[in-house]
Design a protein around this motif. Structure first.
Motif, PDB file in Angstrom:
ATOM      1  N   GLU A 219       0.806  -1.215   0.000  1.00  0.00           N
ATOM      2  CA  GLU A 219       0.000   0.000   0.000  1.00  0.00           C
ATOM      3  C   GLU A 219       0.845   1.273   0.000  1.00  0.00           C
ATOM      4  N   LYS A 220       2.132   1.137   0.256  1.00  0.00           N
ATOM      5  CA  LYS A 220       3.003   2.306   0.295  1.00  0.00           C
ATOM      6  C   LYS A 220       3.797   2.447  -1.010  1.00  0.00           C
ATOM      7  N   GLY A 221       3.227   1.913  -2.080  1.00  0.00           N
ATOM      8  CA  GLY A 221       3.837   2.137  -3.382  1.00  0.00           C
ATOM      9  C   GLY A 221       5.017   1.256  -3.690  1.00  0.00           C
ATOM     10  N   GLY A 222       5.105   0.091  -3.058  1.00  0.00           N
ATOM     11  CA  GLY A 222       6.170  -0.835  -3.387  1.00  0.00           C
ATOM     12  C   GLY A 222       7.434  -0.621  -2.577  1.00  0.00           C
ATOM     13  N   ILE A 223       7.427   0.323  -1.633  1.00  0.00           N
ATOM     14  CA  ILE A 223       8.617   0.572  -0.827  1.00  0.00           C
ATOM     15  C   ILE A 223       8.573  -0.324   0.401  1.00  0.00           C
ATOM     16  N   ARG A 224       9.568  -1.198   0.536  1.00  0.00           N
ATOM     17  CA  ARG A 224       9.711  -2.001   1.742  1.00  0.00           C
ATOM     18  C   ARG A 224      10.913  -1.485   2.497  1.00  0.00           C
ATOM     19  N   MET A 225      10.736  -1.173   3.759  1.00  0.00           N
ATOM     20  CA  MET A 225      11.804  -0.560   4.536  1.00  0.00           C
ATOM     21  C   MET A 225      13.041  -1.444   4.532  1.00  0.00           C
ATOM     22  N   GLY A 226      14.181  -0.853   4.173  1.00  0.00           N
ATOM     23  CA  GLY A 226      15.444  -1.564   4.210  1.00  0.00           C
ATOM     24  C   GLY A 226      15.675  -2.486   3.036  1.00  0.00           C
ATOM     25  N   LEU A 227      14.795  -2.497   2.047  1.00  0.00           N
ATOM     26  CA  LEU A 227      14.937  -3.401   0.913  1.00  0.00           C
ATOM     27  C   LEU A 227      15.840  -2.809  -0.161  1.00  0.00           C
ATOM     28  N   VAL A 228      16.729  -3.633  -0.691  1.00  0.00           N
ATOM     29  CA  VAL A 228      17.533  -3.294  -1.861  1.00  0.00           C
ATOM     30  C   VAL A 228      17.240  -4.318  -2.937  1.00  0.00           C
ATOM     31  N   SER A 229      16.930  -3.843  -4.141  1.00  0.00           N
ATOM     32  CA  SER A 229      16.695  -4.716  -5.287  1.00  0.00           C
ATOM     33  C   SER A 229      17.916  -4.668  -6.197  1.00  0.00           C
ATOM     34  N   LEU A 230      18.422  -5.828  -6.572  1.00  0.00           N
ATOM     35  CA  LEU A 230      19.553  -5.920  -7.482  1.00  0.00           C
ATOM     36  C   LEU A 230      19.069  -6.495  -8.806  1.00  0.00           C
ATOM     37  N   LEU A 231      19.177  -5.711  -9.871  1.00  0.00           N
ATOM     38  CA  LEU A 231      18.862  -6.185 -11.206  1.00  0.00           C
ATOM     39  C   LEU A 231      20.109  -6.864 -11.753  1.00  0.00           C
ATOM     40  N   GLU A 232      19.994  -8.167 -12.022  1.00  0.00           N
ATOM     41  CA  GLU A 232      21.159  -8.962 -12.385  1.00  0.00           C
ATOM     42  C   GLU A 232      20.930  -9.740 -13.674  1.00  0.00           C
ATOM     43  N   THR A 233      22.042 -10.205 -14.245  1.00  0.00           N
ATOM     44  CA  THR A 233      22.002 -11.205 -15.301  1.00  0.00           C
ATOM     45  C   THR A 233      22.930 -12.346 -14.915  1.00  0.00           C
ATOM     46  N   VAL A 234      22.680 -13.517 -15.491  1.00  0.00           N
ATOM     47  CA  VAL A 234      23.557 -14.663 -15.292  1.00  0.00           C
ATOM     48  C   VAL A 234      23.755 -15.360 -16.630  1.00  0.00           C
ATOM     49  N   ASN A 235      24.996 -15.716 -16.919  1.00  0.00           N
ATOM     50  CA  ASN A 235      25.321 -16.481 -18.110  1.00  0.00           C
ATOM     51  C   ASN A 235      25.022 -17.945 -17.818  1.00  0.00           C
ATOM     52  N   VAL A 236      24.159 -18.566 -18.613  1.00  0.00           N
ATOM     53  CA  VAL A 236      23.727 -19.927 -18.299  1.00  0.00           C
ATOM     54  C   VAL A 236      24.811 -20.951 -18.600  1.00  0.00           C
ATOM     55  N   ASN A 237      25.833 -20.573 -19.349  1.00  0.00           N
ATOM     56  CA  ASN A 237      26.919 -21.506 -19.650  1.00  0.00           C
ATOM     57  C   ASN A 237      28.029 -21.452 -18.610  1.00  0.00           C
ATOM     58  N   THR A 238      28.315 -20.254 -18.118  1.00  0.00           N
ATOM     59  CA  THR A 238      29.423 -20.095 -17.169  1.00  0.00           C
ATOM     60  C   THR A 238      28.972 -19.888 -15.730  1.00  0.00           C
ATOM     61  N   GLY A 239      27.724 -19.468 -15.535  1.00  0.00           N
ATOM     62  CA  GLY A 239      27.236 -19.154 -14.196  1.00  0.00           C
ATOM     63  C   GLY A 239      27.654 -17.786 -13.700  1.00  0.00           C
ATOM     64  N   GLU A 240      28.323 -17.009 -14.539  1.00  0.00           N
ATOM     65  CA  GLU A 240      28.792 -15.684 -14.127  1.00  0.00           C
ATOM     66  C   GLU A 240      27.618 -14.730 -13.960  1.00  0.00           C
ATOM     67  N   ARG A 241      27.555 -14.079 -12.791  1.00  0.00           N
ATOM     68  CA  ARG A 241      26.502 -13.117 -12.488  1.00  0.00           C
ATOM     69  C   ARG A 241      27.033 -11.696 -12.639  1.00  0.00           C
ATOM     70  N   THR A 242      26.183 -10.815 -13.161  1.00  0.00           N
ATOM     71  CA  THR A 242      26.529  -9.406 -13.328  1.00  0.00           C
ATOM     72  C   THR A 242      25.415  -8.555 -12.737  1.00  0.00           C
ATOM     73  N   VAL A 243      25.743  -7.667 -11.817  1.00  0.00           N
ATOM     74  CA  VAL A 243      24.774  -6.723 -11.272  1.00  0.00           C
ATOM     75  C   VAL A 243      24.726  -5.501 -12.178  1.00  0.00           C
ATOM     76  N   LEU A 244      23.566  -5.254 -12.778  1.00  0.00           N
ATOM     77  CA  LEU A 244      23.408  -4.134 -13.695  1.00  0.00           C
ATOM     78  C   LEU A 244      23.064  -2.838 -12.977  1.00  0.00           C
ATOM     79  N   ALA A 245      22.255  -2.954 -11.922  1.00  0.00           N
ATOM     80  CA  ALA A 245      21.818  -1.753 -11.207  1.00  0.00           C
ATOM     81  C   ALA A 245      21.310  -2.152  -9.830  1.00  0.00           C
ATOM     82  N   GLU A 246      21.345  -1.187  -8.931  1.00  0.00           N
ATOM     83  CA  GLU A 246      20.883  -1.390  -7.550  1.00  0.00           C
ATOM     84  C   GLU A 246      19.843  -0.329  -7.235  1.00  0.00           C
ATOM     85  N   PHE A 247      18.733  -0.747  -6.634  1.00  0.00           N
ATOM     86  CA  PHE A 247      17.636   0.154  -6.310  1.00  0.00           C
ATOM     87  C   PHE A 247      17.309   0.018  -4.823  1.00  0.00           C
TER      88      PHE A 247
END
Length: 292
Positions: A8-36
């Motif tokens: 009800e507060k517009g999607g804001i959860r106190m203390g929450l950080v969202s990490l937008l990531e990608t992962v290569n399915v062949n190598t398992g390497e993860r990349t963080v694109l952005a932090e919110f």
């Protein structure tokens, strides 16, 4: 299905950080694109490999993979969108699940990916979008009708909906394979939530996973060779629930079933990978992990 993808507060959860990531399915390497420092959910990867589409605070955003900047897509009065949104096969349109002002229930709308006037597709509610047929003609979704959640399809321009499942238990997450031969989904009909597959007309419903996890949201790679899905540990959740803030895995298996492997372990769940987020070359997945 998403019973509550924003609060009800517009999607804001106190203390929450969202990490937008990608992962290569062949190598398992993860990349963080952005932090919110607020809730974002459910990236879709555009076919031109330029953008990720995600939802946050009821709106839909386009994340530029080159500049790593986000901008909202104009969706008009459809401004309470949850994490069940899908791109059309030609990537010219966007279908969303919006909680309407009248009763707060989710209904499906279609609009241009560049933004514009939304068109209502499912007058009946609740309806939670998950798939779009490869020919662009049909949407697949989870819906509650008469107290039961089942899988339905409907013409993308609206019309009569068709019920595909009627087995006791929750059926959810219906997504077309790229060749249009199957709809993949998840179901609790045998106890735990497991991955299933059926023909587009609902015939030949076949269980694919048989493990001791609760498995959600099968996503078929664009080349049709792989299935990614979200797995909760048995006992962490009820089979018919997919909450946030859990230790979960993104798993990978072949499109013919067989053994799966763990691609990513993360803190997440609801919002991580609710909709298809494969890269167009089938080499990577986008997802959201969370930190408290």
């Amino acid at each position: 299905m998403n019973m509550r993808s924003y609060d009800e507060k517009g999607g804001i959860r106190m203390g929450l950080v969202s990490l937008l990531e990608t992962v290569n399915v062949n190598t398992g390497e993860r990349t963080v694109l952005a932090e919110f420092d607020y809730l974002i959910e459910a990236p879709n990867w555009t076919k031109d490999n330029n953008y990720l589409i995600y939802n946050s605070k009821g709106l839909i955003y386009k994340f530029d993979l080159a500049t790593r900047e986000s901008n909202p897509i104009e969706t008009g009065y459809v401004n309470q969108n949850n994490n069940d949104h899908v791109l059309s096969p030609d990537n010219k349109r966007l279908a969303v699940s919006h909680h309407t002002k009248e009763d707060g229930q989710s209904r499906i709308y279609v609009l241009s990916l560049t933004g514009g006037q939304p068109v209502l597709v499912t007058p009946m509610a609740p309806s939670y979008l998950h798939g779009w047929s490869p020919d662009g003609a049909v949407l697949s979704y989870c819906a509650e009708r008469k107290g039961e959640y089942n899988i339905y399809t409907i013409p993308e321009g609206g019309g009569m909906e068709t019920q595909l499942t009627d087995t006791p238990g929750l059926d959810d997450g219906p997504e077309y394979s790229p060749d249009g031969r199957h709809i993949w989904f998840n179901s609790t009909r045998t106890g735990l939530m497991q991955i299933w597959r059926m023909n587009p007309d609902g015939s030949d419903q076949k269980q694919i996973t048989f493990d001791e996890s609760n498995n959600w949201f099968p996503h078929v790679s664009p080349d049709g060779n792989s299935i990614a899905y979200l797995a909760y540990r048995k006992g962490d959740v009820a089979p018919n629930d997919h909450p946030a803030n859990k230790n979960v895995e993104i798993r990978l298996m072949g499109s013919d079933g067989g053994p799966s492997s763990t691609l990513v372990k993360l803190f997440g769940g609801q919002g991580t990978i609710n909709v298809n987020s494969w890269s167009p070359d089938s080499r990577c997945l986008a997802f959201v992990s969370y930190q408290l």
